[in-house]
Design a protein around this motif. Structure first.
Motif, mmCIF file in Angstrom:
data_model
loop_
_atom_site.group_PDB
_atom_site.id
_atom_site.type_symbol
_atom_site.label_atom_id
_atom_site.label_comp_id
_atom_site.label_asym_id
_atom_site.label_seq_id
_atom_site.Cartn_x
_atom_site.Cartn_y
_atom_site.Cartn_z
ATOM 1 N N GLY A 251 -6.548 2.045 1.336
ATOM 2 C CA GLY A 251 -7.527 0.966 1.365
ATOM 3 C C GLY A 251 -6.886 -0.394 1.191
ATOM 4 N N ARG A 252 -5.845 -0.443 0.360
ATOM 5 C CA ARG A 252 -5.119 -1.703 0.126
ATOM 6 C C ARG A 252 -4.458 -2.189 1.421
ATOM 7 N NH1 ARG A 252 -4.276 -6.302 -2.473
ATOM 8 N NH2 ARG A 252 -2.236 -6.656 -3.365
ATOM 9 N N GLU B 24 -6.578 10.299 -5.283
ATOM 10 C CA GLU B 24 -7.247 9.002 -5.487
ATOM 11 C C GLU B 24 -6.288 7.836 -5.302
ATOM 12 O OE1 GLU B 24 -10.396 8.019 -5.873
ATOM 13 O OE2 GLU B 24 -10.966 10.078 -5.465
ATOM 14 N N THR B 25 -5.050 8.026 -5.735
ATOM 15 C CA THR B 25 -4.056 6.944 -5.578
ATOM 16 C C THR B 25 -3.776 6.685 -4.105
ATOM 17 O OG1 THR B 25 -3.031 7.537 -7.698
ATOM 18 C CG2 THR B 25 -1.727 6.190 -6.182
ATOM 19 N N ASP C 74 -7.220 -3.411 3.829
ATOM 20 C CA ASP C 74 -7.827 -4.667 3.374
ATOM 21 C C ASP C 74 -6.901 -5.853 3.635
ATOM 22 O OD1 ASP C 74 -10.149 -3.457 2.558
ATOM 23 O OD2 ASP C 74 -9.605 -3.348 0.438
ATOM 24 N N GLY D 110 0.804 -1.211 0.000
ATOM 25 C CA GLY D 110 0.000 0.000 0.000
ATOM 26 C C GLY D 110 0.839 1.265 0.000
ATOM 27 N N LYS E 46 -6.679 4.814 -2.620
ATOM 28 C CA LYS E 46 -6.657 3.408 -3.054
ATOM 29 C C LYS E 46 -5.575 2.621 -2.311
ATOM 30 C CE LYS E 46 -6.270 0.588 -7.244
ATOM 31 N NZ LYS E 46 -6.025 0.603 -8.709
ATOM 32 N N MET E 47 -4.403 3.226 -2.145
ATOM 33 C CA MET E 47 -3.297 2.536 -1.473
ATOM 34 C C MET E 47 -3.576 2.343 0.019
ATOM 35 S SD MET E 47 -1.087 1.804 -3.795
ATOM 36 C CE MET E 47 0.683 1.869 -3.662
ATOM 37 N N GLU F 24 -11.820 9.231 6.859
ATOM 38 C CA GLU F 24 -12.536 8.652 5.716
ATOM 39 C C GLU F 24 -13.769 9.440 5.335
ATOM 40 O OE1 GLU F 24 -12.677 4.145 5.897
ATOM 41 O OE2 GLU F 24 -11.987 4.594 7.933
#
Length: 242
Positions: free
Chosen positions: A221-222, A214-215, A225, A120, A218-219, A242
């Protein structure tokens, strides 16, 4: 995952948990095992075990599953020794992340946690590198619709039991306590018939970090997760707004 104290996030979290009950029950089972090992199998004489049982019930863990976990931990099958380990590090844009794990193999867990951070775009740091940005607190979330008390009555009950603060959100109440007072406050509210959506000792960030790229989102969130998928990981705290 622990983020904001907003009830909407708690509900989202519980819905997510419902889709993976087995994983949640496995994690709580490990907490039960540690509590039994440290303080014995009798909840009446083990406040930590009482707290874990309350957490199990809040996550809809059946009573017979709870009883089996206690018996397993106190019997011959309870010979797996789980060690508590904590990792601290950074996600995208300097977000602070704390990972708490219970493991029977520290090398495996360390490798998995490091891998989650790396994938991430983050990195694991040294002990204490981000924990100073959080406050350890007992946190109890109460659904307004299910609570029979009004705010003032609930506040008196909570403060009399030793709570530090009570705040009101749109659809929930949040009770905060010192870690050492958490069990007493939780039990007082339980005896008063207050239904708790969530009750645990947690790490609350002092400030929040917003991610607009956005990147980065996304990272981040990675990372979360991948940590969520690891059975060794018990709790993840972060200051991402968030």
């Amino acid at each position: 995952m622990s983020g904001h104290s907003k009830f909407a996030n708690i509900k989202h979290k519980k819905e997510k948990n419902d889709a993976a009950k087995g994983k949640v029950f496995t994690r709580i089972g490990r907490e039960i095992a540690v509590a039994v090992k440290e303080g014995g199998a009798d909840p009446d004489n083990n406040s930590k075990l009482r707290d874990v049982i309350a957490k199990a019930k809040a996550n809809n863990m059946p009573n017979d599953t709870i009883d089996r976990s206690i018996k397993k931990a106190s019997g011959d099958m309870g010979n797996v020794n789980y060690v508590s380990v904590t990792y601290e590090g950074y996600g995208p844009n300097g977000t602070a992340i704390i990972v708490e794990a219970l493991t029977d193999n520290k090398n495996r867990t360390a490798s998995n946690v490091r891998n989650a951070f790396t994938k991430g775009g983050g990195n694991v740091g040294t002990q204490g590198c981000v924990s100073f940005m959080f406050d350890q607190k007992g946190q109890i979330i109460i659904d307004k619709e299910e609570c029979g008390m009004d705010f003032d009555e609930l506040m008196m009950t909570a403060l009399d039991a030793g709570a530090e603060d009570l705040s009101e959100e749109e659809d929930s109440y949040e009770v905060l306590t010192a870690p050492d007072d958490f069990s007493a406050v939780r039990e007082a509210l339980e005896q008063a018939g207050v239904p708790m959506v969530e009750a645990e000792v947690t790490m609350l960030p002092q400030t929040w970090v917003e991610l607009s790229d956005e990147t980065d989102i996304k990272m981040m969130g990675r990372i979360l997760d991948l940590l969520d998928e690891d059975d060794d990981v018990q709790n993840v705290y972060h200051n991402w707004d968030e």
